[in-house]
Design a protein around this motif. Structure first.
Motif, short mmCIF file in Angstrom:
data_model
loop_
_atom_site.label_atom_id
_atom_site.label_comp_id
_atom_site.label_asym_id
_atom_site.label_seq_id
_atom_site.Cartn_x
_atom_site.Cartn_y
_atom_site.Cartn_z
N ARG A 156 -8.22 2.50 -0.16
CA ARG A 156 -7.23 1.67 0.53
C ARG A 156 -7.93 0.67 1.45
NH1 ARG A 156 -1.55 2.68 3.67
NH2 ARG A 156 -1.69 0.82 4.96
N TYR A 163 -1.70 5.06 -4.04
CA TYR A 163 -2.43 4.70 -2.83
C TYR A 163 -2.58 5.91 -1.91
CZ TYR A 163 -3.51 -0.30 -2.68
OH TYR A 163 -4.09 -1.53 -2.88
N TYR A 221 0.82 -1.22 0.00
CA TYR A 221 0.00 0.00 0.00
C TYR A 221 0.86 1.27 0.00
CZ TYR A 221 -3.19 -3.55 1.91
OH TYR A 221 -3.93 -4.70 2.13
#
Length: 305
Positions: A204, A193, A188
């Motif tokens: 996310r 992101y 992530y």
């Protein structure tokens, strides 16, 4: 680019419904199943079949763009949905357009979903179906020597992984891969992101929910069968088209995968759709989504001849 107004309208509608990728997967699937689906393009024939793969009978839906008797090349399509949601019905709108635009048979695969069937079941289902079609395509009116794989989001992940597995196993031979905002890495930490963590449909938190249901453990995420970007050798893979969306947490990992393919000598066409969100592809409410589906179809048609 500013957000596409049609994408904004989709987000506004989703906000009014209170829809969230959270909680019980069965409840999320039930809510999605109640969503009205517009009629897609007419194709010459649509047929539902079962294919034996990975110790199970996997449903597939076959789209034929014409009534030609000769065996035709085929695109094997894996739907999106984070390995947790998604269905043949959900992929129907786009599969019809891809069949007509490509002139090829499109075979949509209803692989088994998590958390009932965790990693690597979806991968093994998709690989098994691909192997079966390569060996038994004639029974479907398909030329098993002229195959492409493709998918969107989690389906793009599965198409990338199947391409790697097929190369590593020495077959089946695949001629092309079509990857639409593919999940390529269990991570992530990308700019996309951070920039698109919330507010653009796929968030996310959504990806944490998907990965949490899909993987058996954190260690699974390091496997190339889950994170194709982590494969150490991308040479010899099929030529690819990769589509990404500007306002998508998965944008950067898709583009990085395309760049790594290119660096490994794989012919790649990379297209970022400015102003678009994850989920725009083949979305009946977003005109560019239909344009992208036809673009994929034409690319597959060229690749498979």
């Amino acid at each position: 680019m500013p957000l596409n107004p049609q994408a904004r309208a989709v987000l506004d509608v989703m906000a009014t419904t209170g829809f969230k990728l959270a909680g019980d997967p069965a409840a999320v699937r039930a809510m999605i199943a109640l969503t009205p689906r517009p009629q897609g393009e007419a194709v010459t024939a649509v047929e539902d079949r079962m294919v034996p793969a990975n110790g199970a009978e996997i449903p597939v839906r076959i789209y034929r763009p014409d009534d030609a008797r000769a065996a035709k090349p085929a695109l094997i399509w894996f739907h999106g949905g984070g390995w947790v949601i998604g269905s043949l019905d959900g992929a129907d709108f786009g599969c019809r357009m891809m069949a007509n635009a490509s002139g090829c048979v499109v075979i949509s695969v209803d692989y088994r979903l998590a958390p009932e069937h965790k990693f690597p079941t979806a991968v093994d289902d998709c690989m098994g179906v691909t192997q079966w079609i390569a060996e038994n395509g004639a029974s479907l009116g398909v030329d098993g020597s002229r195959l492409a794989v493709g998918g969107d989001s989690a389906g793009g992940n599965l198409a990338a992984v199947v391409s790697q597995l097929a190369r590593d196993a020495g077959g089946p031979s695949l001629s092309f891969q079509a990857l639409v905002y593919p999940v390529t890495n269990y991570d992530y930490g990308t700019d996309s992101y951070r920039e698109n963590a919330a507010g653009y449909l796929l968030e996310r938190a959504s990806m944490e929910w998907f990965w949490g249901h899909y993987l058996r453990s954190e260690a699974d995420g390091a496997s190339a069968k889950a994170s194709p970007l982590r494969h150490t050798n991308l040479t010899g893979l099929p030529p690819a088209i990769v589509i990404t969306a500007e306002f998508d947490p998965l944008r950067d990992e898709g583009e990085t995968y395309a760049e790594r393919l290119r660096a490994a000598g794989v012919p790649v066409e990379l297209m970022r759709f400015a102003g678009e969100i994850h989920g725009f592809y083949a979305n009946p409410a977003i005109d560019e989504g239909s344009e992208a589906a036809r673009l994929i179809g034409r690319a597959v048609g060229r690749a498979l001849g």
